[in-house]
Design a protein around this motif. Structure first.
Motif, PDB file in Angstrom:
ATOM      1  N   ILE A  75     -10.784   5.714 -11.527  1.00 39.14           N
ATOM      2  CA  ILE A  75      -9.756   6.475 -12.258  1.00 39.14           C
ATOM      3  C   ILE A  75     -10.381   7.757 -12.814  1.00 39.14           C
ATOM      4  CG2 ILE A  75      -8.314   6.540 -14.343  1.00 39.14           C
ATOM      5  CD1 ILE A  75      -7.285   3.896 -13.792  1.00 39.14           C
ATOM      6  N   LEU A 123      -0.067   9.147  -9.975  1.00 35.60           N
ATOM      7  CA  LEU A 123      -1.284   9.518 -10.704  1.00 35.60           C
ATOM      8  C   LEU A 123      -0.967   9.749 -12.180  1.00 35.60           C
ATOM      9  CD1 LEU A 123      -4.303  10.533 -10.633  1.00 35.60           C
ATOM     10  CD2 LEU A 123      -3.349  12.805 -10.342  1.00 35.60           C
ATOM     11  N   ILE A 138      -4.413   7.147 -20.189  1.00 36.37           N
ATOM     12  CA  ILE A 138      -5.726   7.549 -20.746  1.00 36.37           C
ATOM     13  C   ILE A 138      -5.501   8.429 -21.976  1.00 36.37           C
ATOM     14  CG2 ILE A 138      -7.821   8.929 -20.334  1.00 36.37           C
ATOM     15  CD1 ILE A 138      -7.840   7.895 -17.491  1.00 36.37           C
ATOM     16  N   PHE A 153       0.843  -1.203   0.000  1.00 36.78           N
ATOM     17  CA  PHE A 153       0.000   0.000   0.000  1.00 36.78           C
ATOM     18  C   PHE A 153       0.880   1.255   0.000  1.00 36.78           C
ATOM     19  CE2 PHE A 153      -2.719   3.304   1.663  1.00 36.78           C
ATOM     20  CZ  PHE A 153      -3.980   2.995   1.167  1.00 36.78           C
ATOM     21  N   SER A 199      -8.476   2.028  -7.270  1.00 35.56           N
ATOM     22  CA  SER A 199      -8.682   1.612  -8.663  1.00 35.56           C
ATOM     23  C   SER A 199      -7.746   0.458  -9.020  1.00 35.56           C
ATOM     24  CB  SER A 199      -8.433   2.811  -9.582  1.00 35.56           C
ATOM     25  OG  SER A 199      -8.193   2.383 -10.877  1.00 35.56           O
ATOM     26  N   THR A 200      -6.498   0.550  -8.568  1.00 32.68           N
ATOM     27  CA  THR A 200      -5.531  -0.522  -8.851  1.00 32.68           C
ATOM     28  C   THR A 200      -6.002  -1.835  -8.225  1.00 32.68           C
ATOM     29  OG1 THR A 200      -3.780   1.120  -8.800  1.00 32.68           O
ATOM     30  CG2 THR A 200      -3.086  -1.171  -8.643  1.00 32.68           C
ATOM     31  N   LEU A 201      -6.408  -1.754  -6.945  1.00 34.17           N
ATOM     32  CA  LEU A 201      -6.770  -2.992  -6.245  1.00 34.17           C
ATOM     33  C   LEU A 201      -8.071  -3.596  -6.794  1.00 34.17           C
ATOM     34  CD1 LEU A 201      -5.574  -1.750  -2.796  1.00 34.17           C
ATOM     35  CD2 LEU A 201      -4.793  -3.859  -3.860  1.00 34.17           C
ATOM     36  N   LEU A 258       2.249   2.462  -3.242  1.00 31.64           N
ATOM     37  CA  LEU A 258       1.288   3.118  -4.138  1.00 31.64           C
ATOM     38  C   LEU A 258       0.847   4.483  -3.608  1.00 31.64           C
ATOM     39  CD1 LEU A 258      -1.068   0.120  -5.073  1.00 31.64           C
ATOM     40  CD2 LEU A 258       0.654   1.183  -6.521  1.00 31.64           C
ATOM     41  N   LEU A 287       0.784  -0.458 -12.224  1.00 35.94           N
ATOM     42  CA  LEU A 287       0.784  -0.104 -10.793  1.00 35.94           C
ATOM     43  C   LEU A 287       0.942  -1.346  -9.912  1.00 35.94           C
ATOM     44  CD1 LEU A 287      -1.944   2.685 -10.883  1.00 35.94           C
ATOM     45  CD2 LEU A 287       0.473   3.005 -10.451  1.00 35.94           C
ATOM     46  N   PHE A 288       0.380  -2.471 -10.357  1.00 32.54           N
ATOM     47  CA  PHE A 288       0.532  -3.727  -9.606  1.00 32.54           C
ATOM     48  C   PHE A 288       2.016  -4.133  -9.578  1.00 32.54           C
ATOM     49  CE2 PHE A 288      -0.861  -8.480  -9.343  1.00 32.54           C
ATOM     50  CZ  PHE A 288      -0.768  -8.453  -7.969  1.00 32.54           C
ATOM     51  N   VAL A 339      -3.501  -0.613 -14.291  1.00 26.80           N
ATOM     52  CA  VAL A 339      -3.544  -1.560 -13.163  1.00 26.80           C
ATOM     53  C   VAL A 339      -2.346  -2.509 -13.255  1.00 26.80           C
ATOM     54  CG1 VAL A 339      -4.804  -3.543 -12.206  1.00 26.80           C
ATOM     55  CG2 VAL A 339      -6.038  -1.450 -12.751  1.00 26.80           C
ATOM     56  N   VAL A 363      -6.681   6.294  -6.731  1.00 26.28           N
ATOM     57  CA  VAL A 363      -5.824   5.539  -7.670  1.00 26.28           C
ATOM     58  C   VAL A 363      -5.446   4.178  -7.060  1.00 26.28           C
ATOM     59  CG1 VAL A 363      -3.589   5.511  -8.873  1.00 26.28           C
ATOM     60  CG2 VAL A 363      -4.958   7.584  -8.866  1.00 26.28           C
ATOM     61  N   ILE A 364      -5.169   4.170  -5.746  1.00 26.73           N
ATOM     62  CA  ILE A 364      -4.836   2.893  -5.086  1.00 26.73           C
ATOM     63  C   ILE A 364      -6.044   1.946  -5.153  1.00 26.73           C
ATOM     64  CG2 ILE A 364      -4.177   1.765  -2.918  1.00 26.73           C
ATOM     65  CD1 ILE A 364      -2.672   4.318  -2.152  1.00 26.73           C
ATOM     66  N   GLY A 424      -9.091  -3.235  -9.732  1.00 25.34           N
ATOM     67  CA  GLY A 424      -8.829  -3.660 -11.111  1.00 25.34           C
ATOM     68  C   GLY A 424      -8.113  -5.002 -11.207  1.00 25.34           C
ATOM     69  N   LEU A 425      -7.516  -5.469 -10.095  1.00 21.61           N
ATOM     70  CA  LEU A 425      -6.712  -6.706 -10.160  1.00 21.61           C
ATOM     71  C   LEU A 425      -7.471  -7.909 -10.736  1.00 21.61           C
ATOM     72  CD1 LEU A 425      -4.641  -6.602  -6.808  1.00 21.61           C
ATOM     73  CD2 LEU A 425      -3.894  -6.028  -9.108  1.00 21.61           C
ATOM     74  N   THR A 454      -7.541   1.156 -18.027  1.00 21.91           N
ATOM     75  CA  THR A 454      -7.573   0.491 -16.716  1.00 21.91           C
ATOM     76  C   THR A 454      -6.665  -0.731 -16.740  1.00 21.91           C
ATOM     77  OG1 THR A 454      -9.852   1.186 -16.459  1.00 21.91           O
ATOM     78  CG2 THR A 454      -9.118  -0.551 -14.990  1.00 21.91           C
ATOM     79  N   PRO A 505      -1.706   6.479 -14.772  1.00 24.00           N
ATOM     80  CA  PRO A 505      -3.006   6.266 -15.443  1.00 24.00           C
ATOM     81  C   PRO A 505      -3.418   7.433 -16.340  1.00 24.00           C
ATOM     82  CG  PRO A 505      -3.291   6.441 -13.050  1.00 24.00           C
ATOM     83  CD  PRO A 505      -1.824   6.335 -13.315  1.00 24.00           C
ATOM     84  N   MET A 506      -3.013   8.659 -15.947  1.00 28.54           N
ATOM     85  CA  MET A 506      -3.431   9.832 -16.735  1.00 28.54           C
ATOM     86  C   MET A 506      -2.806   9.813 -18.128  1.00 28.54           C
ATOM     87  SD  MET A 506      -5.412  11.270 -14.635  1.00 28.54           S
ATOM     88  CE  MET A 506      -5.706   9.817 -13.671  1.00 28.54           C
ATOM     89  N   SER A 553     -13.223   0.006 -11.009  1.00 23.03           N
ATOM     90  CA  SER A 553     -11.841   0.479 -11.155  1.00 23.03           C
ATOM     91  C   SER A 553     -11.762   1.632 -12.155  1.00 23.03           C
ATOM     92  CB  SER A 553     -10.972  -0.699 -11.616  1.00 23.03           C
ATOM     93  OG  SER A 553      -9.692  -0.272 -11.902  1.00 23.03           O
TER      94      SER A 553
END
Lengths: 438, 183
Positions: free
Chosen positions: B37, A62, A69, A53, B72-74, A56, A287-288, A284, B69-70, B76-77, A280, A65-66, B33
């Motif tokens: 965003i 941020l 997009i 956590f 959304s990431t989680l 992130l 970020l993962f 995702v 954003v956090i 989205g998994l 997304t 993702p921006m 998710s």
């Protein structure tokens, strides 16, 4: 256990796990959990979600993702085709104009989308059939697009550079600027090789040059300008000190979505969902990996592996350029197998102290690292761009595409050598615009 | 590399209710998710407007955007797992014969379930500590931290279900191609 030996064991386990088909992020979490459990006790496992956590918990993230997009909105429109057509109309009289306009379109589209596969797909769909129709050799037609597509991760705004900036706590603004001239250098080298190879192989035998009037040339500009203006607007806002990269990227994302809906008429909710779904999926995924790589580097540092490696390298009495060559070789090999984001996140925390100790500039190193990753994008076995090209030109064998890409790999190696000889190519612009880094 | 397979490409028709239910759940998680965003984009633009146009101060926005954003990431998994969008390198499976590839797929899926289950359990424990302890962020906004921590067990819990569903589908699949190996 000796931390260096432990480091070797971790490297071996990581390679094995990542090559087994397990997703990169889950693989990193698995290796981290196994080594924490074995060498630090079960209690350290409890900290994993908190570290995950915490990694992130950053406003800078941020921008990922921006910018994605922004890229997805542009990629889902006819912008690639319009850009291609505009350059074709303007460069039609230039000798070898088509291949030059293709590489130029790749560079510009790369700047707008920030994605290598999207650039390959958008420009290649139009460019490859047209080049083949006009008698350009297959290898050059496909190789130039595969290589041109890789510019997406170097020319700003680049998601790869953002990830490097976050992993190494380096200014994203400086990194973006550092990518500009090396990006242009690569564009120049790609164009020079394409022209030479076309001339040598007696290409353009069936060249059907169509000449466009000034009216036709200007007619297409309104379709191209909005996105180009947004990109320049975003970069101006960032360097003009108006807003942070994340803030400008958010405004850019909203404007790109707006243009996709208003100018390119993507009213249909399904089209909009496709943009959001793709954004997304990609953000995702990245970020993962960032969060999992955070847990991985926490494990390395808890077990004193990072510190021991940096210390060990410091005691080695080797020439700094030999060290740089070894680092490049490592990155090149890693880039053959792993996606750029994963390589950066895993390698940057270990390599950066070594690079800084050896007296190299981390901003310059980011550019060298990114070009290494670009080579990985057009080299087997992974070579994502090769497969994208194979998908849009199925009649051309993968072997021909690969053979066509090899000279462009050589161009990238030349660019790395030039950057080593003249680091100013990368660092002059950020230092001129933003002053010397402290 | 990551393969992009349509969610129901290899399990259409006679999929059991569990697999179908998980697929629907993951799709909904994907919508959430994407919405999160979009909310982050909107709040960022609102923040810039307040700061630069209205010359006002922004208290909660930055923190809220980070948590969105956090989340959304989680959330989205599982959706990205369903789309086979988590990037992977299937080098060993490519070298293996059909039988070995199948065994490796089941092993990697089982290991994925194991690590995600660990993250779910410890994530739930972490969230509970924040809830029971009344933890708050040390900012002016002082948000109750169990709220932004909640997507941690949720995301990993849903991802676990998606992986179990994939494991079930893989165990009942007749053949495994290298493309299907993507975990």
């Amino acid at each position: 256990m000796d931390p260096l030996l432990l480091g070797g064991l971790i490297a071996l386990a990581t390679i094995l796990v990542l090559f087994s088909g397990l997703s990169v992020a889950l693989g990193l979490l698995l290796v981290s959990a196994a080594f924490l459990l074995a060498f630090d006790g079960p209690r350290s496992l409890e900290l994993m979600p908190e570290v995950f956590f915490g990694k992130l918990d950053s406003f800078a993230l941020l921008s990922i993702p921006m910018f994605i997009i922004m890229g997805a909105s542009i990629a889902s429109t006819r912008a690639g085709a319009d850009l291609y057509e505009a350059l074709e109309r303007w460069l039609t009289r230039v000798p070898g104009g088509l291949v030059i306009s293709n590489i130029g379109a790749c560079g510009l589209f790369a700047a707008m989308s920030g994605s290598s596969p999207a650039t390959c797909a958008a420009i290649g769909k139009m460019g490859i059939p047209e080049m083949l129709k006009r008698g350009y050799p297959e290898g050059i037609a496909t190789g130039s697009i595969a290589a041109g597509g890789t510019l997406g991760i170097l020319i700003p705004p680049s998601v790869t550079m953002i990830v490097y900036g976050i992993a190494t706590e380096t200014s994203i603004g400086r990194l973006f600027l550092a990518g500009v001239f090396p990006g242009l250098l690569l564009v120049g080298l790609f164009m020079a090789w394409s022209l030479f190879a076309t001339w040598r192989q007696g290409g353009r035998r069936k060249e059907l040059v169509r000449y466009y009037s000034w009216k036709e040339k200007f007619q297409i500009m309104p379709r191209v300008l909005p996105f180009v203006m947004i990109i320049f607007g975003v970069l101006y806002a960032m360097y003009g000190g108006i807003a942070t990269p994340s803030e400008t990227a958010a405004v850019g994302a909203l404007l790109c979505l707006f243009i996709a809906v208003v100018i390119y008429k993507l009213w249909n909710p399904q089209d909009l969902w496709a943009i959001l779904r793709d954004s997304t999926r990609e953000s995702v995924m990245i970020l993962f990996i960032i969060a999992a790589a955070g847990v991985f580097s926490y494990m390395l540092s808890s077990l004193f592996v990072t510190q021991s490696i940096a210390e060990w390298i410091g005691t080695l009495d080797v020439n700094r350029w030999v060290l740089m060559a070894a680092v490049n070789l490592f990155l090149l090999i890693a880039g053959f197998f792993l996606p750029p984001v994963a390589v950066i996140l895993m390698a940057a925390p270990i390599l950066l102290p070594i690079i800084e100790t050896a007296g190299f500039d981390p901003i310059w190193f980011a550019v060298v690292l990114t070009i290494n990753m670009e080579i990985g994008l057009i080299s087997p076995p992974v070579g994502l761009n090769l497969y994208v090209i194979n998908g849009i030109a199925p009649d051309i064998s993968l072997k021909t595409i690969l053979a066509g890409s090899i000279p462009f790999v050589a161009c990238m190696v030349i660019a790395i050598l030039l950057l080593c000889l003249f680091p100013e190519i990368a660092i002059w612009l950020p230092e001129t615009v933003m002053g010397k880094a402290l | 590399m990551a393969s992009f397979v349509a969610p129901s490409a290899d399990r259409a028709g006679d999929s059991p209710p569990f697999v179908l239910a998980v697929e629907k759940m993951s799709t909904v998680a994907g919508w959430i998710s994407a919405l999160l965003i979009v909310s982050a984009v909107t709040i960022t633009c609102q923040m810039i407007f307040v700061r630069f146009v209205l010359n006002g101060s922004t208290v909660w926005q930055t923190e809220a955007i980070v948590y969105l954003v956090i989340a959304s990431t989680l959330f989205g998994l599982p959706f990205v797992q369903m789309l086979r969008g988590h990037v992977n390198v299937d080098l060993i499976p490519m070298w293996l014969p059909e039988k070995g590839r199948r065994r490796l797929l089941l092993l990697t899926l089982a290991l994925s379930c194991l690590i995600v289950a660990l993250m779910f359990i410890f994530g739930l424990e972490f969230w509970h500590q924040a809830y029971a302890g009344g933890w708050r962020s040390d900012t002016v906004w002082g948000v109750r931290l169990w709220i932004p921590y909640l997507p941690l067990p949720f995301g990993f819990g849903l991802l676990l279900l998606q992986l179990l569903s994939d494991l079930y589908a893989a165990a009942h699949r007749a053949t495994v191609s290298p493309e299907q190996e993507a975990v």
